[in-house]
Enzyme design. Structure first.
Site, mmCIF file in Angstrom:
data_model
loop_
_atom_site.group_PDB
_atom_site.id
_atom_site.type_symbol
_atom_site.label_atom_id
_atom_site.label_comp_id
_atom_site.label_asym_id
_atom_site.label_seq_id
_atom_site.Cartn_x
_atom_site.Cartn_y
_atom_site.Cartn_z
ATOM 1 N N ARG A 135 24.160 74.591 -54.411
ATOM 2 C CA ARG A 135 24.388 74.649 -52.907
ATOM 3 C C ARG A 135 25.744 74.617 -52.590
ATOM 4 O O ARG A 135 26.497 74.108 -53.674
ATOM 5 C CB ARG A 135 23.812 73.291 -52.228
ATOM 6 C CG ARG A 135 22.329 73.326 -52.534
ATOM 7 C CD ARG A 135 21.592 72.053 -52.019
ATOM 8 N NE ARG A 135 20.082 71.817 -52.316
ATOM 9 C CZ ARG A 135 19.444 71.452 -53.190
ATOM 10 N NH1 ARG A 135 20.166 70.926 -54.232
ATOM 11 N NH2 ARG A 135 18.283 71.211 -53.424
ATOM 12 N N LYS A 160 21.066 67.320 -53.645
ATOM 13 C CA LYS A 160 20.423 66.896 -52.211
ATOM 14 C C LYS A 160 19.665 65.728 -52.478
ATOM 15 O O LYS A 160 18.792 65.469 -53.630
ATOM 16 C CB LYS A 160 19.592 68.225 -51.942
ATOM 17 C CG LYS A 160 19.064 67.666 -50.487
ATOM 18 C CD LYS A 160 18.607 69.000 -49.898
ATOM 19 C CE LYS A 160 17.893 69.071 -48.650
ATOM 20 N NZ LYS A 160 17.242 69.933 -48.318
ATOM 21 N N HIS A 231 24.704 80.737 -49.301
ATOM 22 C CA HIS A 231 23.630 80.272 -49.801
ATOM 23 C C HIS A 231 22.946 81.270 -50.619
ATOM 24 O O HIS A 231 21.977 81.124 -51.425
ATOM 25 C CB HIS A 231 22.801 79.484 -48.729
ATOM 26 C CG HIS A 231 21.737 78.481 -49.158
ATOM 27 N ND1 HIS A 231 22.254 77.429 -49.893
ATOM 28 C CD2 HIS A 231 20.295 78.370 -49.458
ATOM 29 C CE1 HIS A 231 21.169 76.492 -50.318
ATOM 30 N NE2 HIS A 231 19.950 77.265 -50.104
ATOM 31 N N ARG A 234 22.889 81.417 -54.225
ATOM 32 C CA ARG A 234 21.626 80.653 -54.751
ATOM 33 C C ARG A 234 20.412 81.231 -54.716
ATOM 34 O O ARG A 234 19.633 81.248 -55.847
ATOM 35 C CB ARG A 234 21.585 79.144 -54.108
ATOM 36 C CG ARG A 234 20.624 78.141 -54.368
ATOM 37 C CD ARG A 234 20.659 76.834 -53.711
ATOM 38 N NE ARG A 234 19.751 76.064 -53.595
ATOM 39 C CZ ARG A 234 19.350 75.237 -54.514
ATOM 40 N NH1 ARG A 234 20.119 75.033 -55.527
ATOM 41 N NH2 ARG A 234 18.269 74.193 -54.575
ATOM 42 N N HIS A 257 14.714 71.240 -56.808
ATOM 43 C CA HIS A 257 13.938 70.858 -55.713
ATOM 44 C C HIS A 257 12.574 69.940 -56.258
ATOM 45 O O HIS A 257 12.384 69.838 -57.171
ATOM 46 C CB HIS A 257 12.949 72.381 -55.649
ATOM 47 C CG HIS A 257 13.789 73.560 -55.054
ATOM 48 N ND1 HIS A 257 13.429 74.721 -55.229
ATOM 49 C CD2 HIS A 257 14.873 73.640 -54.150
ATOM 50 C CE1 HIS A 257 14.125 75.651 -54.555
ATOM 51 N NE2 HIS A 257 14.973 74.795 -53.789
ATOM 52 N N TYR A 266 10.898 82.151 -53.682
ATOM 53 C CA TYR A 266 11.635 83.139 -54.548
ATOM 54 C C TYR A 266 10.579 84.020 -55.193
ATOM 55 O O TYR A 266 11.269 84.874 -56.121
ATOM 56 C CB TYR A 266 12.624 82.344 -55.240
ATOM 57 C CG TYR A 266 13.461 81.521 -54.571
ATOM 58 C CD1 TYR A 266 14.784 82.152 -53.907
ATOM 59 C CD2 TYR A 266 13.546 80.224 -54.722
ATOM 60 C CE1 TYR A 266 15.450 81.189 -53.045
ATOM 61 C CE2 TYR A 266 14.244 79.448 -53.909
ATOM 62 C CZ TYR A 266 15.415 79.931 -53.278
ATOM 63 O OH TYR A 266 16.014 79.041 -52.556
#
Length: 295
Positions: A135, A160, A231, A234, A257, A266
């Protein structure tokens, strides 16, 4: 700062919410108070619904943003104000988020985009974002100590939700980072600053806006059609990992994640991959039926 806001921020901190989450929650509670020009402690649940309706209809906030506002007020009334929130929970359910297919660049497009910048720092920065699937906020917070040369690993300390993760370090990326260091950091003011990518002040990391501008300039110079903000690099990392055969659970760990459903965005099905798929019917070995005798 009012006593209620101070108590609210204390409760957020004690329960281990990430700093960015705390800031988002607090900003929405402040917005609620400003909308009615009084303390949230004196705002009824029906009025909270009116405020959320205003966020959706007038300010046209995305479902994800509205859900953050819902979580912010639920936390306020249940934890900080110690109220029964069953009625509030029923009145303000979370909104359904729109699932969009994540776009990605082709490898030929990435070759043009990543080599477009003339400045070694800019080229190394974009390659770092793509090579590690970072990120923007993670990339600008990288420090020199996060590069583990003997083990060829890159540590992400500011993920995150405050999560850390360790990623494989690409030899090509390490070579690019060394070139950047020799050209723009070695022996110059700020060479001993811990940040890997410096901002306008040597004591500060690169600003988010600077990172985005580096990306936009590279897209424009490369002639590649822009598919979104930085982004997308990524997204491209994740897509290419899956297309190369990497297990979805491993890609989940590389991206940091919490949910496998997020990583599943994805799972692109390209025409080339469709051509490689065999129908299960073709895997069954049929034996020719024995000829039937004529009557």
């Amino acid at each position: 700062m009012t006593p209620l806001r101070e108590k609210y921020q204390r409760d957020l901190t004690v329960r281990g919410l990430a700093l960015r989450t705390q800031q988002s929650y607090t900003s929405y509670v402040i917005d609620l108070a400003n909308y009615f020009h009084r303390s949230p402690a004196r705002i009824a649940y029906d009025e909270v619904v009116d405020w959320l309706h205003y966020l959706i209809r007038d300010r046209e906030l995305a479902p994800s943003s509205v859900n953050i506002a819902v979580n912010a007020v639920r936390f306020l009334y249940s934890v900080t104000l110690h109220r029964d929130v069953d009625e509030l929970m029923a009145a303000v359910p979370r909104m359904k988020r729109h699932t969009r297919r994540a776009e990605a660049y082709a490898k030929s497009e990435l070759e043009a985009l990543l080599t477009a910048p003339l400045q070694p720092r800019d080229r190394a920065f974009l390659m770092t974002v793509y090579a590690a699937g970072l990120r923007l906020s993670e990339a600008i917070q990288l420090q020199t100590r996060d590069i583990d040369r003997p083990r060829m690993q890159l540590r992400v300390r500011h993920g995150k939700g405050g999560k850390e993760r360790v990623l494989p370090l690409s030899p090509r990326l390490l070579q690019e980072l060394e070139s950047y260091w020799r050209a723009q950091r070695l022996g110059r003011p700020g060479h001993d600053v811990p940040w890997l990518f410096l901002g306008t002040s040597p004591n500060q990391p690169m600003h988010k806006g600077t990172g985005q501008n580096i990306y936009y300039r590279a897209v424009k110079k490369s002639g590649v059609r822009r598919k979104g903000g930085i982004h997308v690099l990524r997204h491209s990392f994740a897509t290419h990992c899956i297309e190369s055969g990497l297990e979805l659970t491993l890609v989940q760990r590389l991206l940091g994640h919490s949910s496998l459903l997020t990583t599943a965005r994805y799972l692109h099905v390209t025409a080339a991959r469709l051509g490689q798929i065999r129908s299960p019917l073709d895997l069954i070995q049929f034996h020719s039926p024995a000829p039937q005798p004529r009557p």
